[in-house]
Write a protein that holds these residues in place. Sequence first.
Motif, PDB file in Angstrom:
ATOM      1  N   ARG A 228       0.827  -1.207   0.000  1.00  0.00           N
ATOM      2  CA  ARG A 228       0.000   0.000   0.000  1.00  0.00           C
ATOM      3  C   ARG A 228       0.863   1.260   0.000  1.00  0.00           C
ATOM      4  O   ARG A 228       0.524   2.247  -0.651  1.00  0.00           O
ATOM      5  CB  ARG A 228      -0.924  -0.024   1.211  1.00  0.00           C
ATOM      6  CG  ARG A 228      -1.954  -1.135   1.114  1.00  0.00           C
ATOM      7  CD  ARG A 228      -2.705  -1.377   2.394  1.00  0.00           C
ATOM      8  NE  ARG A 228      -3.536  -2.575   2.277  1.00  0.00           N
ATOM      9  CZ  ARG A 228      -4.200  -3.122   3.272  1.00  0.00           C
ATOM     10  NH1 ARG A 228      -4.134  -2.591   4.480  1.00  0.00           N
ATOM     11  NH2 ARG A 228      -4.922  -4.215   3.083  1.00  0.00           N
ATOM     12  N   LEU A 229       1.986   1.202   0.703  1.00  0.00           N
ATOM     13  CA  LEU A 229       2.870   2.363   0.722  1.00  0.00           C
ATOM     14  C   LEU A 229       3.522   2.580  -0.641  1.00  0.00           C
ATOM     15  O   LEU A 229       3.675   3.716  -1.096  1.00  0.00           O
ATOM     16  CB  LEU A 229       3.941   2.175   1.803  1.00  0.00           C
ATOM     17  CG  LEU A 229       3.427   2.167   3.249  1.00  0.00           C
ATOM     18  CD1 LEU A 229       4.555   1.838   4.226  1.00  0.00           C
ATOM     19  CD2 LEU A 229       2.788   3.498   3.610  1.00  0.00           C
ATOM     20  N   LEU A 230       3.886   1.493  -1.310  1.00  0.00           N
ATOM     21  CA  LEU A 230       4.447   1.616  -2.657  1.00  0.00           C
ATOM     22  C   LEU A 230       3.408   2.190  -3.615  1.00  0.00           C
ATOM     23  O   LEU A 230       3.722   3.048  -4.451  1.00  0.00           O
ATOM     24  CB  LEU A 230       4.926   0.249  -3.156  1.00  0.00           C
ATOM     25  CG  LEU A 230       6.120  -0.374  -2.432  1.00  0.00           C
ATOM     26  CD1 LEU A 230       6.376  -1.784  -2.959  1.00  0.00           C
ATOM     27  CD2 LEU A 230       7.373   0.481  -2.589  1.00  0.00           C
ATOM     28  N   LEU A 231       2.185   1.725  -3.489  1.00  0.00           N
ATOM     29  CA  LEU A 231       1.119   2.245  -4.350  1.00  0.00           C
ATOM     30  C   LEU A 231       0.853   3.721  -4.090  1.00  0.00           C
ATOM     31  O   LEU A 231       0.392   4.444  -4.967  1.00  0.00           O
ATOM     32  CB  LEU A 231      -0.159   1.438  -4.124  1.00  0.00           C
ATOM     33  CG  LEU A 231      -0.125  -0.015  -4.604  1.00  0.00           C
ATOM     34  CD1 LEU A 231      -1.342  -0.766  -4.113  1.00  0.00           C
ATOM     35  CD2 LEU A 231      -0.048  -0.073  -6.123  1.00  0.00           C
ATOM     36  N   ALA A 232       1.146   4.155  -2.849  1.00  0.00           N
ATOM     37  CA  ALA A 232       0.942   5.567  -2.496  1.00  0.00           C
ATOM     38  C   ALA A 232       2.132   6.432  -2.887  1.00  0.00           C
ATOM     39  O   ALA A 232       2.091   7.650  -2.683  1.00  0.00           O
ATOM     40  CB  ALA A 232       0.680   5.691  -0.999  1.00  0.00           C
ATOM     41  N   GLY A 233       3.187   5.826  -3.434  1.00  0.00           N
ATOM     42  CA  GLY A 233       4.304   6.599  -3.943  1.00  0.00           C
ATOM     43  C   GLY A 233       5.579   6.573  -3.125  1.00  0.00           C
ATOM     44  O   GLY A 233       6.561   7.234  -3.485  1.00  0.00           O
ATOM     45  N   GLN A 234       5.614   5.829  -2.039  1.00  0.00           N
ATOM     46  CA  GLN A 234       6.834   5.767  -1.244  1.00  0.00           C
ATOM     47  C   GLN A 234       7.883   4.901  -1.930  1.00  0.00           C
ATOM     48  O   GLN A 234       7.562   3.943  -2.632  1.00  0.00           O
ATOM     49  CB  GLN A 234       6.554   5.220   0.158  1.00  0.00           C
ATOM     50  CG  GLN A 234       5.898   6.214   1.087  1.00  0.00           C
ATOM     51  CD  GLN A 234       6.088   5.839   2.557  1.00  0.00           C
ATOM     52  OE1 GLN A 234       6.974   5.067   2.907  1.00  0.00           O
ATOM     53  NE2 GLN A 234       5.249   6.401   3.411  1.00  0.00           N
ATOM     54  N   ARG A 235       9.137   5.224  -1.687  1.00  0.00           N
ATOM     55  CA  ARG A 235      10.235   4.414  -2.200  1.00  0.00           C
ATOM     56  C   ARG A 235      10.405   3.174  -1.331  1.00  0.00           C
ATOM     57  O   ARG A 235      10.043   3.174  -0.151  1.00  0.00           O
ATOM     58  CB  ARG A 235      11.524   5.226  -2.230  1.00  0.00           C
ATOM     59  CG  ARG A 235      11.492   6.389  -3.218  1.00  0.00           C
ATOM     60  CD  ARG A 235      12.788   7.174  -3.186  1.00  0.00           C
ATOM     61  NE  ARG A 235      13.026   7.753  -1.862  1.00  0.00           N
ATOM     62  CZ  ARG A 235      14.113   8.454  -1.549  1.00  0.00           C
ATOM     63  NH1 ARG A 235      15.061   8.643  -2.451  1.00  0.00           N
ATOM     64  NH2 ARG A 235      14.255   8.955  -0.341  1.00  0.00           N
ATOM     65  N   PRO A 236      10.959   2.080  -1.892  1.00  0.00           N
ATOM     66  CA  PRO A 236      11.100   0.843  -1.125  1.00  0.00           C
ATOM     67  C   PRO A 236      11.835   1.011   0.199  1.00  0.00           C
ATOM     68  O   PRO A 236      11.428   0.440   1.217  1.00  0.00           O
ATOM     69  CB  PRO A 236      11.863  -0.077  -2.080  1.00  0.00           C
ATOM     70  CG  PRO A 236      11.457   0.392  -3.437  1.00  0.00           C
ATOM     71  CD  PRO A 236      11.332   1.891  -3.308  1.00  0.00           C
ATOM     72  N   ALA A 237      12.904   1.797   0.214  1.00  0.00           N
ATOM     73  CA  ALA A 237      13.664   1.966   1.452  1.00  0.00           C
ATOM     74  C   ALA A 237      12.824   2.641   2.525  1.00  0.00           C
ATOM     75  O   ALA A 237      12.869   2.262   3.709  1.00  0.00           O
ATOM     76  CB  ALA A 237      14.930   2.775   1.183  1.00  0.00           C
ATOM     77  N   GLU A 238      12.037   3.636   2.123  1.00  0.00           N
ATOM     78  CA  GLU A 238      11.166   4.324   3.080  1.00  0.00           C
ATOM     79  C   GLU A 238      10.042   3.404   3.549  1.00  0.00           C
ATOM     80  O   GLU A 238       9.706   3.355   4.740  1.00  0.00           O
ATOM     81  CB  GLU A 238      10.576   5.574   2.426  1.00  0.00           C
ATOM     82  CG  GLU A 238      11.602   6.612   2.003  1.00  0.00           C
ATOM     83  CD  GLU A 238      11.005   7.710   1.146  1.00  0.00           C
ATOM     84  OE1 GLU A 238      11.595   8.806   1.108  1.00  0.00           O
ATOM     85  OE2 GLU A 238       9.959   7.475   0.517  1.00  0.00           O
ATOM     86  N   ALA A 239       9.464   2.665   2.610  1.00  0.00           N
ATOM     87  CA  ALA A 239       8.360   1.769   2.956  1.00  0.00           C
ATOM     88  C   ALA A 239       8.824   0.668   3.892  1.00  0.00           C
ATOM     89  O   ALA A 239       8.075   0.249   4.777  1.00  0.00           O
ATOM     90  CB  ALA A 239       7.767   1.172   1.684  1.00  0.00           C
ATOM     91  N   ALA A 240      10.055   0.193   3.711  1.00  0.00           N
ATOM     92  CA  ALA A 240      10.574  -0.870   4.569  1.00  0.00           C
ATOM     93  C   ALA A 240      10.565  -0.439   6.027  1.00  0.00           C
ATOM     94  O   ALA A 240      10.061  -1.151   6.904  1.00  0.00           O
ATOM     95  CB  ALA A 240      11.986  -1.259   4.129  1.00  0.00           C
ATOM     96  N   VAL A 241      11.102   0.724   6.296  1.00  0.00           N
ATOM     97  CA  VAL A 241      11.173   1.220   7.671  1.00  0.00           C
ATOM     98  C   VAL A 241       9.772   1.534   8.195  1.00  0.00           C
ATOM     99  O   VAL A 241       9.433   1.209   9.338  1.00  0.00           O
ATOM    100  CB  VAL A 241      12.068   2.469   7.737  1.00  0.00           C
ATOM    101  CG1 VAL A 241      12.056   3.063   9.139  1.00  0.00           C
ATOM    102  CG2 VAL A 241      13.495   2.112   7.330  1.00  0.00           C
ATOM    103  N   ALA A 242       8.939   2.131   7.350  1.00  0.00           N
ATOM    104  CA  ALA A 242       7.597   2.527   7.776  1.00  0.00           C
ATOM    105  C   ALA A 242       6.723   1.326   8.122  1.00  0.00           C
ATOM    106  O   ALA A 242       5.779   1.445   8.911  1.00  0.00           O
ATOM    107  CB  ALA A 242       6.927   3.356   6.681  1.00  0.00           C
TER     108      ALA A 242
END
Length: 277
Positions: free
Chosen positions: A225-239
């Motif tokens: 869902r975070l990737l679909l919302a535009g976050q980068r993989p590194a940011e989504a991993a931590v989030a």
Amino acid sequence: MATRPAGSHVNAWRPLVAGVAEVFHAHFVDHAYPRHIHDVWTLLIVDDGAVRFDLDRHRHGALRTSVTLLPPYVPHDGSSATPGGFRKRVLYLDTSALGAELVGRAVDEPDLADPQLRDRIHHLHQVLAAPGDEFEAESRLALILERLRGQLRQRPPVEGQPAGPGLAVRLRELLDARTVEGVTLGEAAELLHAHPTHLVRTFTHVHGVPPHSYLTGRRVELVRRLLLAGQRPAEAAVAAGFFDQAHLTRHFRRYLGVSPARYLGGPVTGIRRAGRR
């Protein structure tokens, strides 16, 4: 360096259509989904090949001529039933789209032999392939949901399908609430007033996966869902609670057959992609 199997492709996006959490198109050659759980309804059609899967410990198959509907919070896996792999198109639908009273019937018979329903889902995917026709998509979705409800309500209630024991449900709710920060087994046992071993065994018996697998799956879902919302993989991993991007990539590839960086593409239908492959 790990590489994708030749010919495999994944394409996912979130449309601006109420009730649709995600559109997911995939061509897998030899990827096998591990047992996992979604918190949404999974509406699936197969465009090429066939998929075998276990739903709630019972074997089923998804064929080109049928529609498959998997209910939320019921464990399932999936792999190709044919040597050449399979192509599928999936709509992940919010739980508000279909009532909880239909879950038992979907568990009992997830396969729907309904050519008209399949045709409607195919055309909805075509409409969702490009932005601008959201009103048409909403209209088509409404007809699809109406037909799904009618199909499921025609089935007799599932006998012997008791609600999950309270302890397993409470642990699931705790893991849902603590998906990002996580929880130790000892802490969960203390909060739920249960022995750790009993907690693990009860959860696994009710939900079909152990607590740690469920938590990892929930984190992977959150990353999607975070990737679909535009976050980068590194940011989504931590989030989402993963240690780092490498930790995420290892689990993401295991669940979805591709890395997070390759998960997103343009919204192109499986039928059109098939013509290019």
